[in-house]
Design a protein around this motif. Sequence first.
Motif, PDB file in Angstrom:
ATOM      1  N   LYS A 287       0.841  -1.198   0.000  1.00  8.72           N
ATOM      2  CA  LYS A 287       0.000   0.000   0.000  1.00  8.72           C
ATOM      3  C   LYS A 287       0.879   1.252   0.000  1.00  8.72           C
ATOM      4  N   ASP A 288       0.330   2.362  -0.432  1.00 10.66           N
ATOM      5  CA  ASP A 288       1.062   3.632  -0.418  1.00 10.66           C
ATOM      6  C   ASP A 288       0.983   4.268   0.971  1.00 10.66           C
ATOM      7  N   THR A 289       1.499   3.536   1.943  1.00 13.27           N
ATOM      8  CA  THR A 289       1.459   4.036   3.318  1.00 13.27           C
ATOM      9  C   THR A 289       2.812   3.870   3.999  1.00 13.27           C
ATOM     10  N   PHE A 290       3.094   4.843   4.855  1.00 14.55           N
ATOM     11  CA  PHE A 290       4.178   4.735   5.816  1.00 14.55           C
ATOM     12  C   PHE A 290       3.539   4.264   7.129  1.00 14.55           C
ATOM     13  N   VAL A 291       4.341   3.659   7.999  1.00 12.46           N
ATOM     14  CA  VAL A 291       3.781   3.139   9.240  1.00 12.46           C
ATOM     15  C   VAL A 291       4.793   3.286  10.362  1.00 12.46           C
ATOM     16  N   SER A 292       4.297   3.337  11.594  1.00 12.18           N
ATOM     17  CA  SER A 292       5.163   3.241  12.776  1.00 12.18           C
ATOM     18  C   SER A 292       4.429   2.400  13.799  1.00 12.18           C
ATOM     19  N   ILE A 293       5.188   1.808  14.721  1.00  6.50           N
ATOM     20  CA  ILE A 293       4.569   1.026  15.792  1.00  6.50           C
ATOM     21  C   ILE A 293       5.393   1.189  17.055  1.00  6.50           C
ATOM     22  N   GLY A 294       4.715   1.302  18.189  1.00  6.82           N
ATOM     23  CA  GLY A 294       5.406   1.498  19.461  1.00  6.82           C
ATOM     24  C   GLY A 294       4.445   2.015  20.506  1.00  6.82           C
ATOM     25  N   THR A 295       4.512   1.469  21.710  1.00  4.65           N
ATOM     26  CA  THR A 295       3.593   1.868  22.765  1.00  4.65           C
ATOM     27  C   THR A 295       3.671   3.367  23.065  1.00  4.65           C
ATOM     28  N   PHE A 296       2.522   3.961  23.307  1.00  2.00           N
ATOM     29  CA  PHE A 296       2.471   5.387  23.651  1.00  2.00           C
ATOM     30  C   PHE A 296       2.865   5.615  25.103  1.00  2.00           C
ATOM     31  N   ASN A 297       3.118   4.536  25.819  1.00  2.00           N
ATOM     32  CA  ASN A 297       3.538   4.632  27.210  1.00  2.00           C
ATOM     33  C   ASN A 297       5.048   4.781  27.341  1.00  2.00           C
ATOM     34  N   HIS A 298       5.732   4.941  26.193  1.00  2.00           N
ATOM     35  CA  HIS A 298       7.191   5.049  26.168  1.00  2.00           C
ATOM     36  C   HIS A 298       7.555   6.413  25.580  1.00  2.00           C
ATOM     37  N   ALA A 299       8.198   7.257  26.371  1.00  2.00           N
ATOM     38  CA  ALA A 299       8.453   8.646  25.985  1.00  2.00           C
ATOM     39  C   ALA A 299       9.170   8.810  24.647  1.00  2.00           C
ATOM     40  N   PRO A 300      10.199   7.998  24.309  1.00  9.10           N
ATOM     41  CA  PRO A 300      10.858   8.161  23.010  1.00  9.10           C
ATOM     42  C   PRO A 300       9.914   8.001  21.819  1.00  9.10           C
TER      43      PRO A 300
END
Length: 521
Positions: A287-300
């Motif tokens: 797909k023409d998408t960028f993605v990210s993944i990572g808990t929002f409970n982690h400041a970085p």
Amino acid sequence: PQHKMRICAFVVSARLRAVRSSGVGYNDASSSLPFKLFQPRCNSSRVSSSSSMRRRRSNTSRCTSSPTTNTKGAVLFLSFVPLSPSTSAAGVRTRDLLEGFIKAGYTDIHYVCAAKVDERENATLNKQLVEKGVHFYGSAIPNREEDFKSVLEECRKTNPIDVVVFDRFLAEEAYSFRVKEVCENALRVLDMQDCHALRRERARIVNGESGNNVIEKAINAKPEALDEDFAREISSIFRSDLTLVCSSAEMEMLHAVCGVPKEKLCLAPFFETIDKNSIIKPYADRKDTFVSIGTFNHAPNVDGLRYLKKEIWPLIRAKLPNAEFHAYGATCLPKYIDELNDEKNGFIVKGFCENICEALGTAKILLAPLRFGAGIKGKVIEAFKYGTPVITTPIGGEGIGVPGAFEKDYDRMDDIKTNWGGTFDCVTPEAFATAAVESFTNESLWTKQSKRGVELRNELFDKEKTLPPILDAIEFKRENLRTVRNEDFIGASFWHHSNRSTDFFSRWIELKETLSKKYEQ
């Protein structure tokens, strides 16, 4: 001599700051129940096959078995938080480490945490571990001596506790003195997960400076002996018999900069199951998408998304007006959606990821614009699993085929850059956006990076290669524990009463609360 001077500096620093810093990470609240035990659903064949290996121990207050015995007993994991592999890479890594102990033949595995644990939720989240016989306990508060001893007695009813693994240095601070008192002959292993003090130092640089060179300053940050955070973490390392270090970059830093002997350190990265027959979706099917993944409970992770939305995404959208970015992550509170979600400009916050294979396996590029952090980034390895190229910063690539500033291959960086599963040297918004657009639009480059990412994951993190050295190191230390401790002069000095502030602070909390209840009655 230089290493000894560094060690002395850390000892002095720890002593000066011990009482002032010892309270961090403790729960000062009372608990109605000492602990909660979740019985595993063991199949009879596993129980019978392992019963012949079990040793019996008398129900005394101390562990009395010989520290040099070859028979494997129980393994105890101690943490402040419940095990949750579905929400963080650290949880996945700990789960895999638990399974490694099971495969190595340890007869009883116990996971104990200070937080309350919901039995049904735990049975779902850790179903495979429960079915394999792992016991889970909650509400094991470190400053409740009798309650915690009850947990230890329960854990060693069938087999002696031979190995104790502390999940992060905070758990070692809180629990180790009680473990040492009750199970003196158990090997004490610290699992750092990442170097917390290094992450916090990098965060201070990012939050306190401005300009395009802030990421470069963060990646080159070095710990200082007088830093309170690092003094606590280094003290925890020296008190332990063995320390598991996730990243090769941090392992070299601890040895070369901080003077920690190599025999106290063991590289313990990720433990991936490699499926060489897995099918990677080609560029044309993405797909023409960028993605990210990572808990929002982690400041970085949250800082990276803010940086991406404000400074990088406008540059990408200017060249790719129809592209979308999807942000996945657990604990996505409404405030993050209100702040970050911008569907009009293709910046969409999705929240918890129900299907990682679908999210990462169909997107073209994973973006990881991390400005600070430490350890190995699980999101990068997960993207490589699905053949998705990664655009990140030196922080995001560190330890994943990318050497740290103190490693020997640091001067070969140019050669490493051309053979990575994406781009890892983006230290400015312009460089990040340029790399993202180029990989997104260039099928030939994308295909090369996709293939290399899969190869790197297979080469560096195959559990058949990464687990055995860890288990071998633990077994060697366990079998030679008396000799190991007799030769560890620095470690012994950290157990001297003048350095045991965490011990005395915990006992003070318990005494204060006991007296308060007495006077209330």
